[in-house]
Design a protein around this motif. Structure first.
Motif, PDB file in Angstrom:
ATOM      1  N   ASN A  93       0.853  -1.168   0.000  1.00 35.36           N
ATOM      2  CA  ASN A  93       0.000   0.000   0.000  1.00 35.36           C
ATOM      3  C   ASN A  93       0.899   1.231   0.000  1.00 35.36           C
ATOM      4  O   ASN A  93       1.788   1.358   0.835  1.00 35.36           O
ATOM      5  CB  ASN A  93      -0.891  -0.007   1.249  1.00 35.36           C
ATOM      6  N   SER A  94       0.665   2.145  -0.935  1.00 39.79           N
ATOM      7  CA  SER A  94       1.580   3.279  -1.069  1.00 39.79           C
ATOM      8  C   SER A  94       1.467   4.278   0.070  1.00 39.79           C
ATOM      9  O   SER A  94       2.387   5.061   0.313  1.00 39.79           O
ATOM     10  CB  SER A  94       1.336   3.980  -2.404  1.00 39.79           C
ATOM     11  N   GLY A  95       0.331   4.245   0.776  1.00 39.84           N
ATOM     12  CA  GLY A  95       0.131   5.180   1.875  1.00 39.84           C
ATOM     13  C   GLY A  95      -0.252   6.555   1.376  1.00 39.84           C
ATOM     14  O   GLY A  95      -0.782   6.675   0.269  1.00 39.84           O
ATOM     15  N   PRO A  96      -0.019   7.620   2.164  1.00 43.30           N
ATOM     16  CA  PRO A  96       0.759   7.554   3.391  1.00 43.30           C
ATOM     17  C   PRO A  96      -0.024   6.933   4.558  1.00 43.30           C
ATOM     18  O   PRO A  96      -1.222   7.073   4.648  1.00 43.30           O
ATOM     19  CB  PRO A  96       1.090   9.008   3.674  1.00 43.30           C
ATOM     20  N   LEU A  97       0.716   6.231   5.404  1.00 39.13           N
ATOM     21  CA  LEU A  97       0.190   5.705   6.641  1.00 39.13           C
ATOM     22  C   LEU A  97       0.579   6.685   7.736  1.00 39.13           C
ATOM     23  O   LEU A  97       1.762   6.952   7.920  1.00 39.13           O
ATOM     24  CB  LEU A  97       0.784   4.319   6.917  1.00 39.13           C
ATOM     25  N   SER A  98      -0.400   7.215   8.418  1.00 43.41           N
ATOM     26  CA  SER A  98      -0.133   8.198   9.441  1.00 43.41           C
ATOM     27  C   SER A  98      -0.487   7.621  10.810  1.00 43.41           C
ATOM     28  O   SER A  98      -1.605   7.129  10.997  1.00 43.41           O
ATOM     29  CB  SER A  98      -0.949   9.470   9.175  1.00 43.41           C
ATOM     30  N   VAL A  99       0.464   7.656  11.737  1.00 42.86           N
ATOM     31  CA  VAL A  99       0.227   7.162  13.091  1.00 42.86           C
ATOM     32  C   VAL A  99       0.741   8.190  14.089  1.00 42.86           C
ATOM     33  O   VAL A  99       1.684   8.932  13.791  1.00 42.86           O
ATOM     34  CB  VAL A  99       0.921   5.799  13.340  1.00 42.86           C
ATOM     35  N   PRO A 100       0.140   8.257  15.274  1.00 45.16           N
ATOM     36  CA  PRO A 100       0.654   9.184  16.284  1.00 45.16           C
ATOM     37  C   PRO A 100       1.906   8.628  16.944  1.00 45.16           C
ATOM     38  O   PRO A 100       2.132   7.409  16.981  1.00 45.16           O
ATOM     39  CB  PRO A 100      -0.504   9.275  17.292  1.00 45.16           C
ATOM     40  N   GLU A 101       2.711   9.508  17.445  1.00 46.23           N
ATOM     41  CA  GLU A 101       3.922   9.099  18.159  1.00 46.23           C
ATOM     42  C   GLU A 101       3.578   8.156  19.305  1.00 46.23           C
ATOM     43  O   GLU A 101       2.617   8.362  20.035  1.00 46.23           O
ATOM     44  CB  GLU A 101       4.636  10.331  18.706  1.00 46.23           C
ATOM     45  N   GLY A 102       4.345   7.089  19.410  1.00 49.33           N
ATOM     46  CA  GLY A 102       4.130   6.110  20.460  1.00 49.33           C
ATOM     47  C   GLY A 102       3.228   4.956  20.061  1.00 49.33           C
ATOM     48  O   GLY A 102       3.167   3.936  20.761  1.00 49.33           O
ATOM     49  N   ALA A 103       2.565   5.072  18.936  1.00 46.05           N
ATOM     50  CA  ALA A 103       1.652   4.017  18.474  1.00 46.05           C
ATOM     51  C   ALA A 103       2.431   2.930  17.729  1.00 46.05           C
ATOM     52  O   ALA A 103       3.624   3.046  17.469  1.00 46.05           O
ATOM     53  CB  ALA A 103       0.585   4.615  17.553  1.00 46.05           C
ATOM     54  N   ILE A 104       1.712   1.866  17.392  1.00 44.85           N
ATOM     55  CA  ILE A 104       2.289   0.794  16.579  1.00 44.85           C
ATOM     56  C   ILE A 104       1.948   1.056  15.108  1.00 44.85           C
ATOM     57  O   ILE A 104       0.782   1.249  14.761  1.00 44.85           O
ATOM     58  CB  ILE A 104       1.741  -0.581  16.995  1.00 44.85           C
ATOM     59  N   ALA A 105       2.971   1.043  14.273  1.00 42.67           N
ATOM     60  CA  ALA A 105       2.754   1.164  12.833  1.00 42.67           C
ATOM     61  C   ALA A 105       2.832  -0.235  12.225  1.00 42.67           C
ATOM     62  O   ALA A 105       3.749  -1.000  12.530  1.00 42.67           O
ATOM     63  CB  ALA A 105       3.807   2.063  12.196  1.00 42.67           C
ATOM     64  N   SER A 106       1.874  -0.551  11.382  1.00 42.09           N
ATOM     65  CA  SER A 106       1.817  -1.869  10.755  1.00 42.09           C
ATOM     66  C   SER A 106       1.895  -1.710   9.242  1.00 42.09           C
ATOM     67  O   SER A 106       1.047  -1.070   8.625  1.00 42.09           O
ATOM     68  CB  SER A 106       0.505  -2.568  11.145  1.00 42.09           C
ATOM     69  N   LEU A 107       2.922  -2.293   8.669  1.00 40.88           N
ATOM     70  CA  LEU A 107       3.160  -2.197   7.234  1.00 40.88           C
ATOM     71  C   LEU A 107       3.049  -3.589   6.630  1.00 40.88           C
ATOM     72  O   LEU A 107       3.600  -4.550   7.164  1.00 40.88           O
ATOM     73  CB  LEU A 107       4.559  -1.625   6.983  1.00 40.88           C
ATOM     74  N   ASN A 108       2.345  -3.684   5.518  1.00 41.85           N
ATOM     75  CA  ASN A 108       2.078  -4.984   4.925  1.00 41.85           C
ATOM     76  C   ASN A 108       2.614  -5.095   3.508  1.00 41.85           C
ATOM     77  O   ASN A 108       2.743  -4.095   2.784  1.00 41.85           O
ATOM     78  CB  ASN A 108       0.581  -5.247   4.913  1.00 41.85           C
ATOM     79  N   CYS A 109       2.880  -6.331   3.120  1.00 39.86           N
ATOM     80  CA  CYS A 109       3.444  -6.616   1.799  1.00 39.86           C
ATOM     81  C   CYS A 109       2.952  -7.986   1.363  1.00 39.86           C
ATOM     82  O   CYS A 109       2.987  -8.940   2.155  1.00 39.86           O
ATOM     83  CB  CYS A 109       4.965  -6.582   1.909  1.00 39.86           C
ATOM     84  N   THR A 110       2.476  -8.092   0.141  1.00 37.70           N
ATOM     85  CA  THR A 110       2.112  -9.394  -0.404  1.00 37.70           C
ATOM     86  C   THR A 110       2.968  -9.684  -1.629  1.00 37.70           C
ATOM     87  O   THR A 110       3.437  -8.764  -2.304  1.00 37.70           O
ATOM     88  CB  THR A 110       0.627  -9.451  -0.797  1.00 37.70           C
ATOM     89  N   TYR A 111       3.190 -10.952  -1.888  1.00 41.31           N
ATOM     90  CA  TYR A 111       4.040 -11.339  -3.009  1.00 41.31           C
ATOM     91  C   TYR A 111       3.379 -12.475  -3.780  1.00 41.31           C
ATOM     92  O   TYR A 111       2.560 -13.216  -3.237  1.00 41.31           O
ATOM     93  CB  TYR A 111       5.438 -11.729  -2.536  1.00 41.31           C
ATOM     94  N   SER A 112       3.753 -12.601  -5.043  1.00 41.69           N
ATOM     95  CA  SER A 112       3.042 -13.546  -5.905  1.00 41.69           C
ATOM     96  C   SER A 112       3.752 -14.894  -6.055  1.00 41.69           C
ATOM     97  O   SER A 112       3.100 -15.904  -6.315  1.00 41.69           O
ATOM     98  CB  SER A 112       2.830 -12.934  -7.289  1.00 41.69           C
ATOM     99  N   ASP A 113       5.076 -14.937  -5.881  1.00 43.76           N
ATOM    100  CA  ASP A 113       5.818 -16.178  -6.098  1.00 43.76           C
ATOM    101  C   ASP A 113       5.813 -17.044  -4.841  1.00 43.76           C
ATOM    102  O   ASP A 113       6.494 -16.728  -3.855  1.00 43.76           O
ATOM    103  CB  ASP A 113       7.250 -15.861  -6.510  1.00 43.76           C
ATOM    104  N   ARG A 114       5.064 -18.114  -4.875  1.00 42.55           N
ATOM    105  CA  ARG A 114       4.934 -18.987  -3.708  1.00 42.55           C
ATOM    106  C   ARG A 114       6.258 -19.639  -3.310  1.00 42.55           C
ATOM    107  O   ARG A 114       6.441 -20.072  -2.188  1.00 42.55           O
ATOM    108  CB  ARG A 114       3.867 -20.043  -4.008  1.00 42.55           C
TER     109      ARG A 114
END
Lengths: 113, 114
Positions: free
Chosen positions: B7-28
């Motif tokens: 996901n290109s984002g932007p992902l915005s989180v407040p200071e002190g929070a947990i940021a979760s970044l995801n990635c999917t791939y096609s080659d099993r």
């Protein structure tokens, strides 16, 4: 331990001119990669060397791009002649080989006018 | 379908929070996975590598890999403004040429608000 060294850091040339980029990998790293990165995109592999052998150059536009890695250490990437669309950041990375972590140099920002 | 998607984002989180970044791939058949951080105008910097299913922790960073679902994620705990950057997911995908080819996602921009 010194990281990956690249030069020059910036280069501005006119289209149709030649340009060359140099990379010195981390000492002991036998695998060297050249990537191209456009703004807002991830790096795209141009060529991968294992020692002095180019083992994957399938994405290298061979009509204008060439690369060499003499003695399996330093590498040079050349573009001749440069086109406007070649403007990008050219990144060199190295790794201990296999599928280990890659470490990037600072890159060369090329602008073709 | 792109081989490595983020996901290109932007992902915005407040200071002190947990940021979760995801990635999917096609080659099993992919076997090795990496997260890089890239500040504006700088080159990618390796954060984590992960090769086996499950979690791998390094300080405030945790990489999670699920090969069956073909996704890899990065959690950043106690997010700091200095974590604001683009995070690139890289996958060593199987290739006929000498075994593998490294493919990068386009990156997710993270913004941590002070």
């Amino acid at each position: 331990e010194a990281g990956v060294v690249q030069s020059p850091r910036y280069k501005i040339i006119e289209k149709k001119q030649p340009v060359a980029f140099w990379c010195n990998p981390i000492s002991g790293h036998n695998t060297l990669y050249w990537y191209l990165q456009n703004l807002g995109q991830g790096p795209e592999l141009l060529i991968r060397y294992e020692n002095e052998e180019a083992v994957d150059d399938s994405q290298l536009p061979k009509d204008r791009f060439s690369a060499e890695r003499l003695k399996g250490v330093d590498s040079t990437l050349k573009i001749q002649p440069a086109e406007l669309g070649d403007s990008a950041v050219y990144l060199c990375a190295s790794s201990l080989g296999g599928e280990n972590e890659q470490y990037f140099g600072p890159g060369t920002r090329l602008t073709v006018t | 379908q792109k081989e490595v998607e983020q996901n290109s984002g932007p992902l915005s989180v407040p200071e002190g929070a947990i940021a979760s970044l995801n990635c999917t791939y096609s080659d099993r058949g992919s076997q090795s996975f990496f997260w890089y951080r890239q500040y504006s105008g700088k080159s990618p910097e390796l954060i984590m590598s992960i090769y086996s299913n499950g979690d791998k922790e390094d300080g405030r960073f945790t990489a999670q890999l699920n090969k069956a679902s073909q996704y890899v994620s990065l959690l950043i705990r106690d997010s700091q403004p200095s974590d604001s950057a683009t995070y690139l997911c890289a996958v060593n995908s199987r290739a006929w040429v000498r075994g593998f080819k490294t493919i990068f996602g386009a990156g997710t921009r993270l913004f941590v608000k002070a």
